[in-house]
Design an enzyme around this catalytic site. Structure first.
Site, PDB file in Angstrom:
ATOM      1  N   LYS A 176       0.851  -1.186   0.000  1.00 51.71           N
ATOM      2  CA  LYS A 176       0.000   0.000   0.000  1.00 51.71           C
ATOM      3  C   LYS A 176       0.891   1.241   0.000  1.00 51.71           C
ATOM      4  CE  LYS A 176      -4.201   1.883   2.050  1.00 51.71           C
ATOM      5  NZ  LYS A 176      -5.167   1.865   3.170  1.00 51.71           N
TER       6      LYS A 176
ATOM      7  N   CYS B 174      -3.808   8.388  -7.593  1.00 52.32           N
ATOM      8  CA  CYS B 174      -4.893   8.284  -6.625  1.00 52.32           C
ATOM      9  C   CYS B 174      -5.901   9.401  -6.903  1.00 52.32           C
ATOM     10  CB  CYS B 174      -4.365   8.392  -5.200  1.00 52.32           C
ATOM     11  SG  CYS B 174      -5.638   8.223  -3.931  1.00 52.32           S
TER      12      CYS B 174
ATOM     13  N   LYS C  48       2.409   4.752 -12.076  1.00 57.39           N
ATOM     14  CA  LYS C  48       1.013   4.297 -12.112  1.00 57.39           C
ATOM     15  C   LYS C  48       0.137   5.424 -12.622  1.00 57.39           C
ATOM     16  CE  LYS C  48      -2.348   1.732  -9.335  1.00 57.39           C
ATOM     17  NZ  LYS C  48      -2.593   1.121  -8.016  1.00 57.39           N
TER      18      LYS C  48
END
Length: 423
Positions: free
Chosen positions: A89, A187, A225
Site C-alpha cells: 500500500k 490516486c 502508475k
C-alpha cells in the site's frame, strides 16, 4: 535513471530459480519457447514465469497497491499463496496527515442499485494511502525481504511537491531491500491540494519534473502508475517513460459517485450523512482498462524500444481470461487488488490455472508467446470502413456464380448451384 550497474543477489527460498536482479534494464523474456512437435511426448506445462525490468517472477500476477498489501501479515500471506509479486500500500513520509473514515467502500451489484442481491460488478473506495507510520512499514518491508529474499516486493510511494521529500522517501524505502518502486501518480481522491496522486498524473509538466527527481535518485526500477481520469492517457505515460521510468502501470481507479440512497437521499458511501467522489474498480471497469492499456501499448510499441520497458495491466481482473486479455494487449504483468478483497489471496491459484488452460488451448508455451498478439487488430474507424467495403465487394463477386457452363465442377456442384440462387 541514475545508474545502470547490475548486482545480482541470489538466496535460498521456496522459489530458488527466481533471482532478483537489481537496477537493470535488459530486454524482457528472451528467446521464445517453442512447443514440442512430437506427438509421442506429452505437451509441456505452460511456463507462467516472467522477467520484467530484470525482476524474475514465478507468474505475472501481482498484488496491486491497496488493502491487500497493507502490512507484513497480509503480504506474507500473498507470497505464501504464490503471487508473482506484491506491491505494498502506498506510503509517504508523514502518515499522521493521512486520516481515513468509515465506511469508505460502496458496491454496485448487477441487480438494481442498492439491492443486496446480485453479483458485485463495481466497487468504490474513498480510502487514502497508508495511515501506518512509515517507520513501521519500512521495518515490515525489511522483514519481508529477509523472509522471502527471492520474491518481488515493490514499494508504492507518493509525496507532496517537494524534491527533498521525494528523495528522502526513495532513499528510505530502498534501504529496506525492496526490488522496485511504483510511483502513485494516480490516486483520484484525497489531498490534491498538496499536489499528490492524480494531481501530478494529470499535469504533464508537473509529472515530468517530479519524475525527473525520482529517476535521478532511484537505483531500482521505477513504474509510474497512471490515472484514467484524463483525456489521453498516452500523454502522461509518454512523459513518464521519457523521464526515466522503466515501466507504466494502468489503470488506477476511475473517479466516481457510486449512487444515491433513494430512501435517505444521501450519497454512498455515507459518512455522517455526507460523502465525496471516490475511485471505482472491479469487473465493471475492465473494458475501460483494456482500452487504456491498448492505447499505452500501441504508443510504447511505436515510440519506444518496446523490449526495454514494461507495462502492468490493472482493472477488474477476477479470472485467468481477464488476465489473458491484458497480456494479449501487451501487458507484462497483471495486477489484482479489488479481486483479492472480494475473493481472497487464494484467487491466484485460480488465475494461474485458468491462464494455463488458455495457453494450452492455443499451444502457447510462455507468456511472451502471446504478449501483444492482439494489438495489430486495432485500427481506425476509417480503415474499418475500407476493410468492410472491400470484403463486401469480394462477397458479391463470389455470389455472381459461374460465368459459363465450362466452369461447373463435380466436387463443388452443390455450392456452385447455391452461388447462383437469388435468395
Amino acid at each position: 535513471m541514475a545508474s545502470l550497474s547490475l548486482t545480482q543477489i541470489r538466496a535460498k527460498s521456496s522459489f530458488p530459480e527466481f533471482a532478483v536482479t537489481r537496477r537493470v534494464r535488459p530486454g524482457r523474456v528472451g528467446l521464445r519457447v517453442v512447443a514440442s512437435e512430437s506427438s509421442k511426448k506429452p505437451a509441456a506445462e505452460p511456463d507462467l514465469s516472467v522477467t520484467v525490468n530484470g525482476l524474475h517472477m514465478p507468474n505475472p500476477f501481482v498484488i496491486g497497491s491497496g488493502p491487500p498489501g497493507t502490512n507484513y501479515t497480509v503480504m506474507r500471506r500473498a507470497f505464501d499463496e504464490g503471487w508473482g509479486a506484491v506491491i505494498a500500500k502506498t506510503v509517504s513520509l508523514d502518515a499522521a496527515k493521512v486520516i481515513n473514515v468509515t465506511p469508505r467502500y460502496a458496491r454496485l451489484r448487477a441487480g438494481a442499485n442498492g439491492s443486496a442481491k446480485g453479483q458485485i460488478i463495481g466497487w468504490e473506495n474513498i480510502e487514502l494511502i497508508s495511515d501506518r507510520p512509515l517507520e513501521t512499514m519500512l521495518k515490515e518491508f525489511k522483514q519481508l525481504k529477509e523472509d522471502y529474499p527471492d520474491r518481488i516486493l515493490i514499494a508504492s510511494i507518493m509525496e507532496e511537491y517537494d524534491k527533498a521529500a521525494w528523495e528522502e522517501l526513495i532513499d528510505r524505502v530502498e534501504q529496506t531491500g525492496i526490488d522496485a518502486i511504483e510511483v502513485n501518480f494516480s490516486c483520484p481522491h484525497g489531498m490534491p491540494e498538496r499536489k499528490m496522486g492524480a494531481a501530478v498524473g494529470q499535469d504533464c509538466a508537473l509529472l515530468e519534473e517530479v519524475s525527473g527527481w525520482i529517476n535521478a535518485k532511484a537505483t531500482v526500477p521505477v513504474w509510474a502508475k497512471m490515472t484514467p481520469n484524463i483525456t489521453d492517457i498516452t500523454e502522461p505515460a509518454r512523459v513518464a517513460l521519457r523521464s526515466g521510468c522503466e515501466g507504466v502501470a494502468a489503470i488506477n481507479t476511475i473517479m466516481s459517485v457510486m449512487g444515491i440512497n433513494l430512501n435517505t437521499l444521501r450519497p454512498e458511501p455515507c459518512v455522517e450523512g455526507y460523502s465525496t467522489p471516490g475511485g471505482y474498480s472491479s469487473k465493471a471497469v475492465h473494458p475501460i482498462a483494456l482500452g487504456k492499456v491498448m492505447n499505452i501499448a500501441k504508443m510504447m510499441k511505436s515510440e519506444f524500444n518496446d523490449k526495454e520497458y514494461s507495462l502492468s495491466g490493472i482493472g477488474g481482473v477476477e479470472t485467468g481470461s481477464d488476465a489473458a486479455e491484458f497480456i494479449l494487449l501487451g501487458a507484462n504483468t497483471v495486477q489484482v487488488c479489488t479481486g483479492v478483497m472480494m475473493h481472497g489471496y487464494g484467487l491466484v491459484k485460480k488465475l494461474c490455472d485458468e491462464l494455463k488452460d488458455f495457453m494450452k488451448m492455443h499451444n502457447f508455451s510462455s507468456v511472451e508467446d502471446f504478449r501483444g498478439a492482439s494489438l495489430e487488430y486495432f485500427t481506425t474507424h476509417t480503415d474499418l470502413v475500407r476493410r468492410q467495403q472491400e470484403a463486401i465487394r469480394q462477397r458479391k463477386a463470389v455470389k455472381k456464380g459461374l460465368q459459363s457452363d465450362k466452369d461447373w465442377t463435380g466436387d463443388g456442384f452443390v455450392k456452385e448451384t447455391e452461388s447462383m440462387v437469388s435468395n
